[in-house]
Design a protein around this motif. Structure first.
Motif, PDB file in Angstrom:
ATOM      1  N   LEU A 193      41.389  38.959  50.676  1.00  0.00           N
ATOM      2  CA  LEU A 193      41.447  39.200  49.241  1.00  0.00           C
ATOM      3  C   LEU A 193      40.111  39.728  48.743  1.00  0.00           C
ATOM      4  O   LEU A 193      39.050  39.366  49.259  1.00  0.00           O
ATOM      5  CB  LEU A 193      41.787  37.908  48.490  1.00  0.00           C
ATOM      6  CG  LEU A 193      43.281  37.569  48.371  1.00  0.00           C
ATOM      7  CD1 LEU A 193      43.885  37.232  49.706  1.00  0.00           C
ATOM      8  CD2 LEU A 193      43.493  36.458  47.384  1.00  0.00           C
ATOM      9  N   GLY A 194      40.184  40.584  47.728  1.00  0.00           N
ATOM     10  CA  GLY A 194      38.980  41.117  47.107  1.00  0.00           C
ATOM     11  C   GLY A 194      38.406  40.116  46.114  1.00  0.00           C
ATOM     12  O   GLY A 194      39.057  39.145  45.730  1.00  0.00           O
ATOM     13  N   LEU A 195      37.166  40.355  45.699  1.00  0.00           N
ATOM     14  CA  LEU A 195      36.491  39.441  44.778  1.00  0.00           C
ATOM     15  C   LEU A 195      37.253  39.294  43.462  1.00  0.00           C
ATOM     16  O   LEU A 195      37.396  38.189  42.934  1.00  0.00           O
ATOM     17  CB  LEU A 195      35.053  39.900  44.517  1.00  0.00           C
ATOM     18  CG  LEU A 195      34.138  39.953  45.756  1.00  0.00           C
ATOM     19  CD1 LEU A 195      32.767  40.496  45.371  1.00  0.00           C
ATOM     20  CD2 LEU A 195      34.030  38.593  46.405  1.00  0.00           C
ATOM     21  N   ARG A 196      37.762  40.394  42.916  1.00  0.00           N
ATOM     22  CA  ARG A 196      38.531  40.357  41.673  1.00  0.00           C
ATOM     23  C   ARG A 196      39.803  39.538  41.883  1.00  0.00           C
ATOM     24  O   ARG A 196      40.154  38.717  41.035  1.00  0.00           O
ATOM     25  CB  ARG A 196      38.852  41.787  41.209  1.00  0.00           C
ATOM     26  CG  ARG A 196      39.945  41.920  40.188  1.00  0.00           C
ATOM     27  CD  ARG A 196      39.675  41.590  38.732  1.00  0.00           C
ATOM     28  NE  ARG A 196      38.347  41.516  38.241  1.00  0.00           N
ATOM     29  CZ  ARG A 196      37.938  40.560  37.386  1.00  0.00           C
ATOM     30  NH1 ARG A 196      38.756  39.631  36.973  1.00  0.00           N
ATOM     31  NH2 ARG A 196      36.716  40.544  36.947  1.00  0.00           N
ATOM     32  N   GLU A 197      40.495  39.740  42.997  1.00  0.00           N
ATOM     33  CA  GLU A 197      41.726  38.987  43.279  1.00  0.00           C
ATOM     34  C   GLU A 197      41.437  37.487  43.393  1.00  0.00           C
ATOM     35  O   GLU A 197      42.196  36.661  42.878  1.00  0.00           O
ATOM     36  CB  GLU A 197      42.366  39.470  44.588  1.00  0.00           C
ATOM     37  CG  GLU A 197      42.907  40.879  44.531  1.00  0.00           C
ATOM     38  CD  GLU A 197      43.350  41.378  45.893  1.00  0.00           C
ATOM     39  OE1 GLU A 197      44.538  41.726  46.026  1.00  0.00           O
ATOM     40  OE2 GLU A 197      42.497  41.395  46.822  1.00  0.00           O
ATOM     41  N   ILE A 198      40.336  37.154  44.054  1.00  0.00           N
ATOM     42  CA  ILE A 198      39.961  35.742  44.209  1.00  0.00           C
ATOM     43  C   ILE A 198      39.649  35.136  42.845  1.00  0.00           C
ATOM     44  O   ILE A 198      40.090  34.026  42.524  1.00  0.00           O
ATOM     45  CB  ILE A 198      38.775  35.582  45.186  1.00  0.00           C
ATOM     46  CG1 ILE A 198      39.197  36.021  46.599  1.00  0.00           C
ATOM     47  CG2 ILE A 198      38.276  34.142  45.204  1.00  0.00           C
ATOM     48  CD1 ILE A 198      38.052  36.110  47.590  1.00  0.00           C
ATOM     49  N   ALA A 199      38.909  35.874  42.035  1.00  0.00           N
ATOM     50  CA  ALA A 199      38.569  35.382  40.691  1.00  0.00           C
ATOM     51  C   ALA A 199      39.837  35.159  39.874  1.00  0.00           C
ATOM     52  O   ALA A 199      39.988  34.110  39.225  1.00  0.00           O
ATOM     53  CB  ALA A 199      37.638  36.370  39.988  1.00  0.00           C
ATOM     54  N   ASP A 200      40.757  36.118  39.917  1.00  0.00           N
ATOM     55  CA  ASP A 200      42.009  35.975  39.165  1.00  0.00           C
ATOM     56  C   ASP A 200      42.819  34.788  39.680  1.00  0.00           C
ATOM     57  O   ASP A 200      43.356  34.010  38.899  1.00  0.00           O
ATOM     58  CB  ASP A 200      42.848  37.253  39.272  1.00  0.00           C
ATOM     59  CG  ASP A 200      42.247  38.424  38.507  1.00  0.00           C
ATOM     60  OD1 ASP A 200      41.356  38.196  37.651  1.00  0.00           O
ATOM     61  OD2 ASP A 200      42.677  39.566  38.773  1.00  0.00           O
TER      62      ASP A 200
END
Length: 184
Positions: free
Chosen positions: A121-128
């Motif tokens: 997962l990308g950083l944005r996906e993890i944050a979301d």
């Protein structure tokens, strides 16, 4: 045509053959012409042959369906055994990764981020997914890499995967292509 339909048609053909035979017997008693009797005997014979053919093909179809059902059952059992074995391996790998993350003294939040990074997962996906800001995930990622002594995400993935992905013996040392077969 399904087996039950074949059985009904075969039964009808058998009934037709029986009725025609009864008609032939009656015609012979009444002195019907030979060509008329011969034609009715031919019709009875064809109906009987059709019934026999349908019954035989129905029996072959049933045997084939039984074999296919047995094969399907065997394949399903093998697939379930494979899934169980794979599940045990994945659970073991997950426990091993978890133990290594504990060894690096990661916080629970960092461990969660590390697992999500390993999943790709990308950083944005993890944050979301975690309901945090991307900057928070970026900071946690940097902390993970620092505690593990790794340069980044690719080294994190390689740390856990390099021993799982051993090269096949038939690959050349560069791992780019299969080794050339020996010259004759």
């Amino acid at each position: 045509m399904q087996g039950s339909e074949r059985g009904v048609i075969a039964g009808v053909l058998l009934l037709i053959a029986l009725l025609v035979v009864m008609d032939v017997v009656g015609d012979l008693r009444q002195g019907a012409s030979a060509w008329h009797v011969a034609l009715e005997i031919l019709a009875a014979g064809l109906a009987l042959l059709g019934a026999v053919h349908l019954l035989r093909s129905t029996l072959r179809l049933r045997r084939r369906l039984v074999r296919q059902a047995e094969d399907l059952s065997r394949v399903r059992a093998q697939a379930e055994a494979w899934r169980q074995q794979a599940r045990r391996h994945v659970e073991g790998l997950s426990r091993s990764i978890d133990a290594q993350l504990d060894g690096w003294r990661l916080s629970p939040a960092e461990k969660e981020v590390a697992f999500l990074l390993l999943k790709g997962l990308g950083l944005r996906e993890i944050a979301d997914l975690r309901g945090t800001h991307e900057k928070t995930v970026r900071a946690q990622s940097a902390s993970i890499y620092a505690k593990a002594g790794l340069a980044g995400r690719s080294e994190l993935a390689a740390f856990f995967l390099e021993d799982l992905l051993v090269p096949r013996a038939d690959l050349d040392p560069g791992l780019t292509r299969p080794a050339a077969p020996p010259a004759p």
